[in-house]
Write an enzyme that holds these catalytic residues in place. Structure first.
Site, PDB file in Angstrom:
ATOM      1  CB  SER A   1      65.976  11.652  37.158  1.00  0.00           C
ATOM      2  OG  SER A   1      65.859  11.799  35.760  1.00  0.00           O
TER       3      SER A   1
ATOM      4  CG  ASP B   1      74.109  11.142  32.484  1.00  0.00           C
ATOM      5  OD1 ASP B   1      74.990  10.724  33.258  1.00  0.00           O
ATOM      6  OD2 ASP B   1      72.892  10.926  32.633  1.00  0.00           O
TER       7      ASP B   1
ATOM      8  NE  ARG C   1      63.401  13.037  25.859  1.00  0.00           N
ATOM      9  CZ  ARG C   1      63.687  14.124  26.571  1.00  0.00           C
ATOM     10  NH1 ARG C   1      63.680  15.316  25.989  1.00  0.00           N
ATOM     11  NH2 ARG C   1      63.954  14.049  27.845  1.00  0.00           N
TER      12      ARG C   1
ATOM     13  CG  ASP D   1      62.928  10.353  27.565  1.00  0.00           C
ATOM     14  OD1 ASP D   1      61.796  10.510  27.055  1.00  0.00           O
ATOM     15  OD2 ASP D   1      63.278  10.927  28.614  1.00  0.00           O
TER      16      ASP D   1
HETATM   17  N1  ARG Z   1      57.942   9.335  32.531  1.00  0.00           N
HETATM   18  C1  ARG Z   1      57.939  10.464  31.679  1.00  0.00           C
HETATM   19  C2  ARG Z   1      58.007  10.022  30.242  1.00  0.00           C
HETATM   20  O1  ARG Z   1      58.435   8.945  29.976  1.00  0.00           O
HETATM   21  C3  ARG Z   1      59.014  11.459  32.030  1.00  0.00           C
HETATM   22  C4  ARG Z   1      60.418  11.025  31.827  1.00  0.00           C
HETATM   23  C5  ARG Z   1      61.301  12.050  32.413  1.00  0.00           C
HETATM   24  N2  ARG Z   1      62.660  11.877  32.110  1.00  0.00           N
HETATM   25  C6  ARG Z   1      63.604  12.175  33.011  1.00  0.00           C
HETATM   26  N3  ARG Z   1      64.831  12.087  32.658  1.00  0.00           N
HETATM   27  N4  ARG Z   1      63.303  12.524  34.237  1.00  0.00           N
HETATM   28  O2  ARG Z   1      57.610  10.762  29.383  1.00  0.00           O
END
Ligand code: ARG
Length: 415
Positions: free
Chosen positions: A174, A14, A94, A123
């Site tokens: 993912s 990506d 983040r 995110d």
């Molecule tokens: N659900 C979790 C969060 O929002 C993890 C997100 C993971 N991201 C990913 N690209 N797999 O904090």
């Protein structure tokens, strides 16, 4: 001279495609930032790929210490787990990455920052909101959210532009990982009834190798400082604990979670160190915090968990709660012993310099006992007064009626 944009670059498909897309579609000169948060990837190779793909410069930051010390440990001290289970590894990373992007953007005179989040997750919200809080003047671009390409189209785009697509074993999941935990979603996990297959897990073992083990974690004012008596830097302590607890299969979390964008999603986490540390920290607080402080602090933990999850790290509420949490941790110093094995961690001992647990008050041994048993009578007299008054004045509640249970009674002399 074209405008600059700083892209949070992981080296994956990506964000590799994003480098070229930002140049081609939006006319930016692209600078990349790759933060090492302990996810065990070769960041220098990632930076080299950024330059090969067309970035004008590629920054690599070792942010492991800052991440654990300033984001994870305060969250541990708060006792915050989103929806009571998720240690927030991804969510905590983040705001840190957003801050690093902003720092580089200012240094490089960039007008925009970019990230590789999709339009479906949390995110994107966390990045956009954090950058907005830190540098409202910067534009935030999210190429993956904006372009209309699926994975096959991206691979095709990469081929067309001579972008060397990372040769990863094409994972059906993912995954996002850092020192505080590993987050896995997609693929078969999208069925909340499906048991996570073995290939979901990388940090936690369940095979026979995991015999019992005993560890001791030391804390100073709510912050973990040692493992088995050895003082360790924050990132080192967490890395070792991930290895030790992970080897015993500790730290798996399987959760259906409520995303900020309104959907429920099935998430699997591996967070051996975070799980053990939350357990140990809670055990130490049970010795050192008063009952009312513990009860009140749970609300703060829930709030903290929610606001971190929702991307509000740089909000005034977190700053205020941090003041509260810090005040609660003054005496949370001591150590906790845990037994690890077969996927479980269990606290088996705790001690603290300023423990509120007083043997001479707790003991049932009459000779040592300093607790005033006689005073209990008067205490109960007054404590129960409102309920006796209630029954006298307003009558008994329904549950004063005999319970509909079967009863057998035998009297002396019965046959
Ligand atoms: N659900 C979790 C969060 O929002 C993890 C997100 C993971 N991201 C990913 N690209 N797999 O904090």
């Amino acid at each position: 001279m074209s405008e600059r944009c700083v892209l949070a670059y992981s080296g994956g498909l990506d964000t590799s495609v994003a480098i070229r897309w930002l140049q081609e579609q939006l006319g930016y000169e692209v600078v990349t930032l790759t933060a090492d948060l302990g996810e065990a990837k070769d960041v220098d190779a990632v930076a080299a790929r950024a330059l090969r793909t067309g970035a004008v410069s590629a920054h690599v930051v070792d942010a492991k210490r800052i991440f654990i010390e300033h984001f994870c440990f305060p969250t541990l001290a708060a006792g915050a787990l989103y929806e009571g289970v998720y240690p927030l590894a991804t969510a905590l990373a983040r705001p840190l990455i957003a801050k690093l992007l902003v720092d580089v953007a200012r240094e490089e005179g960039a007008v925009a920052v970019a990230h590789g989040c999709t339009g479906k997750g949390n995110d994107q919200v966390r990045f956009d909101v954090a950058v907005g809080a830190l540098a409202p003047e910067l534009r935030v671009v999210a190429p993956v959210r904006d372009w209309d390409m699926g994975r096959p189209q991206e691979i095709e785009y990469a081929a067309r532009h001579g972008i060397d697509v990372p040769v990863t074993t094409d994972s059906p999941y993912s995954v996002d990982a850092n020192l505080w935990g590993r987050s896995v979603e997609c693929g078969v996990l999208e069925d909340p009834w499906a048991e996570p297959p073995a290939d979901v897990f990388e940090w936690t073992q369940t095979d026979g190798a995991s015999s019992d083990g005993v560890i001791e974690v030391g804390f100073e004012s709510g912050t973990p400082t040692s493992l088995d008596g050895e003082t360790l830097a924050p990132e080192e302590l967490v890395a070792r604990l991930n290895a030790v607890a992970g080897a015993h299969g500790v730290g798996r979390i399987d959760h259906v979670e409520d995303r900020l964008v309104g959907i429920k999603s099935r998430e699997v986490y591996e967070a051996p160190a975070a799980v053990v540390l939350h357990m140990a920290h809670g055990a130490l607080e049970s010795l050192t915090l008063t009952r009312d402080l513990q009860l009140f602090k749970r609300h703060v933990a829930d709030e903290w968990g929610r606001l971190v999850y929702d991307g509000l790290w740089f909000g005034a509420l977190r700053a205020a709660l941090e003041g509260f949490v810090r005040a609660t941790q003054e005496h949370v110093s001591g150590s906790v012993r845990l037994r690890l094995g077969h996927g479980e961690a269990r606290v088996t001992g705790r001690r603290a310099q300023r423990s509120l647990y007083q043997s001479d008050l707790a003991t049932y041994d009459r000779t040592q006992d300093r607790f005033d048993h006689g005073a209990a009578r008067g205490f109960i007299e007054l404590f129960g007064l409102p309920l006796r008054t209630q029954t006298r004045v307003q009558g008994a509640l329904d549950d004063a009626a005999p319970l509909p249970v079967q009863r057998r009674t035998r009297r002396r002399g019965d046959g």
